[in-house]
Design a protein around this motif. Structure first.
Motif, mmCIF file in Angstrom:
data_model
loop_
_atom_site.group_PDB
_atom_site.id
_atom_site.type_symbol
_atom_site.label_atom_id
_atom_site.label_comp_id
_atom_site.label_asym_id
_atom_site.label_seq_id
_atom_site.Cartn_x
_atom_site.Cartn_y
_atom_site.Cartn_z
ATOM 1 N N UNK A 43 6.390 8.190 -10.369
ATOM 2 C CA UNK A 43 6.925 9.481 -9.930
ATOM 3 C C UNK A 43 7.190 9.589 -8.449
ATOM 4 N N UNK A 44 6.466 8.822 -7.628
ATOM 5 C CA UNK A 44 6.585 9.039 -6.188
ATOM 6 C C UNK A 44 6.003 7.868 -5.417
ATOM 7 N N UNK A 45 6.341 7.819 -4.133
ATOM 8 C CA UNK A 45 5.732 6.827 -3.249
ATOM 9 C C UNK A 45 4.319 7.282 -2.879
ATOM 10 N N UNK A 46 3.401 6.316 -2.751
ATOM 11 C CA UNK A 46 2.043 6.598 -2.294
ATOM 12 C C UNK A 46 1.790 5.768 -1.035
ATOM 13 N N UNK A 47 0.925 6.250 -0.126
ATOM 14 C CA UNK A 47 0.760 5.560 1.155
ATOM 15 C C UNK A 47 0.055 4.218 1.055
ATOM 16 N N UNK A 48 -0.814 4.078 0.059
ATOM 17 C CA UNK A 48 -1.572 2.842 -0.080
ATOM 18 C C UNK A 48 -2.055 2.706 -1.513
ATOM 19 N N UNK A 49 -2.113 1.464 -1.992
ATOM 20 C CA UNK A 49 -2.601 1.185 -3.341
ATOM 21 C C UNK A 49 -3.422 -0.092 -3.293
ATOM 22 N N UNK A 50 -4.673 -0.011 -3.682
ATOM 23 C CA UNK A 50 -5.555 -1.165 -3.603
ATOM 24 C C UNK A 50 -5.288 -2.231 -4.639
ATOM 25 N N UNK A 51 -5.069 -1.819 -5.899
ATOM 26 C CA UNK A 51 -4.928 -2.851 -6.933
ATOM 27 C C UNK A 51 -3.617 -3.620 -6.772
ATOM 28 N N UNK A 52 -2.554 -2.923 -6.344
ATOM 29 C CA UNK A 52 -1.294 -3.626 -6.098
ATOM 30 C C UNK A 52 -1.400 -4.534 -4.880
ATOM 31 N N UNK A 53 -2.242 -4.161 -3.908
ATOM 32 C CA UNK A 53 -2.482 -5.027 -2.746
ATOM 33 C C UNK A 53 -3.176 -6.309 -3.171
ATOM 34 N N UNK A 54 -4.217 -6.182 -3.977
ATOM 35 C CA UNK A 54 -4.933 -7.368 -4.463
ATOM 36 C C UNK A 54 -4.011 -8.249 -5.297
ATOM 37 N N UNK A 55 -3.253 -7.642 -6.197
ATOM 38 C CA UNK A 55 -2.339 -8.403 -7.046
ATOM 39 C C UNK A 55 -1.286 -9.125 -6.204
ATOM 40 N N UNK A 56 -0.732 -8.427 -5.219
ATOM 41 C CA UNK A 56 0.310 -9.010 -4.373
ATOM 42 C C UNK A 56 -0.234 -10.168 -3.555
ATOM 43 N N UNK A 57 -1.420 -10.007 -2.997
ATOM 44 C CA UNK A 57 -2.004 -11.079 -2.188
ATOM 45 C C UNK A 57 -2.250 -12.328 -3.021
ATOM 46 N N UNK A 58 -2.715 -12.158 -4.255
ATOM 47 C CA UNK A 58 -2.927 -13.319 -5.128
ATOM 48 C C UNK A 58 -1.588 -13.969 -5.468
ATOM 49 N N UNK A 59 -0.574 -13.166 -5.746
ATOM 50 C CA UNK A 59 0.751 -13.723 -6.044
ATOM 51 C C UNK A 59 1.281 -14.522 -4.857
ATOM 52 N N UNK A 60 1.091 -14.012 -3.645
ATOM 53 C CA UNK A 60 1.526 -14.744 -2.461
ATOM 54 C C UNK A 60 0.729 -16.032 -2.287
#
Length: 281
Positions: free
Chosen positions: A67-84
């Motif tokens: 629905x909207x942008x959020x300023x920060x998301x922890x689980x997507x940060x963890x997922x993204x770092x592992x993907x990188x």
């Protein structure tokens, strides 16, 4: 051109557990509307969109719910770092988010499992007005007597704002059937990302659930930003030592169990949240 969208689940070693996130490793050229559409089509609580920085370890990251942008998301940060890390190797990354700079480190366990640890922005904790607390409890259909008097209601921030409410029993936490629109209206007024509902199993072990109606999602399965805010809350209220390692179990009531590790360091106000992440086939 349609960007490649990765799908990972965070705070778990099983694709069917934890919290799913969409990841676009290069969102250069995507408009806000384009990112929101991708997030809505995926339907996950949040998706991360990266713009590469001056090197392959630094990125600007934006997070969108359906629905909207959020300023920060922890689980997507963890997922993204592992993907990188799967593509670039383990080590340190820097994510520039709307909440501020978030360092992330990825390490490999002895069995090869990749785990990411994010360091939150500077947290803060504030009180809750009596009328707002009463409205939250009414929307949740929780009697005030069902709260744990040892863990007082507060609003806590470590990149996003979360209302922390503690249940007196595990049974109270398990019974979640709330008024979606009523809670969403309160959360929009108070600028809350989720409501962090918790139950304390022992001194360092907690169970959590996170209603997320403002994101168009009934419940978030594993919420890293809320876990960071919760760590700050516990320390601010003197409920744990200044240096502590906490375990938060979340998602079991949804059939998507996840485990979040929250680390507090003496002399450092920031909170660290760690977890594994795996691709979703």
């Amino acid at each position: 051109m349609t960007p490649d969208v990765l799908r990972y689940s965070a705070f778990t070693t099983r694709p069917a557990g934890g919290n799913p996130a969409g990841i676009v490793l290069d969102a250069t050229g995507l408009t806000d509307a384009g990112m929101l559409k991708i997030a809505a089509d995926l339907g996950y609580s949040e998706s991360a969109f990266l713009t590469p920085g001056p090197d392959d370890r630094t990125y600007t990251v934006r997070y969108f719910s359906p629905k909207a942008e959020v300023p920060f998301c922890g689980h997507a940060t963890v997922a993204t770092a592992v993907a990188l890390a799967e593509r670039l190797g383990t080590g340190d990354f820097l994510f520039r988010t709307q909440a501020g700079e978030v360092p992330v480190t990825v390490d490999a366990d002895d069995d090869g499992t990749l785990r990411a640890t994010l360091t939150s922005v500077e947290p803060h904790v504030e009180g809750v007005a009596d009328a707002d607390l009463a409205e939250a409890l009414a929307a949740l259909d929780w009697p005030a007597a069902d709260l744990d008097p040892a863990l007082a209601p507060r609003i806590s921030y470590a990149g996003a704002r979360h209302l922390v409410l503690a249940a007196a029993t595990r049974e109270r936490l398990a019974e979640l059937d709330y008024d979606f629109e009523r809670l969403a209206a309160l959360m929009r007024r108070l600028d809350l990302t989720t409501v962090q509902l918790v139950w304390r199993e022992d001194e360092f072990t907690f169970h959590a659930r996170d209603p997320f109606p403002v994101g168009g999602v009934v419940e978030d399965p594993a919420t890293g930003a809320a876990a960071a805010a919760f760590g700050a809350y516990l320390r601010a209220l003197g409920l744990v030592p200044d240096a502590a390692e906490l375990t938060v179990h979340q998602g079991a009531d949804m059939g998507r169990p996840g485990e979040l590790t929250v680390t507090l360091r003496e002399g450092d106000a920031r909170v660290r949240v760690s977890g594994a992440a795996v691709p979703i086939p």
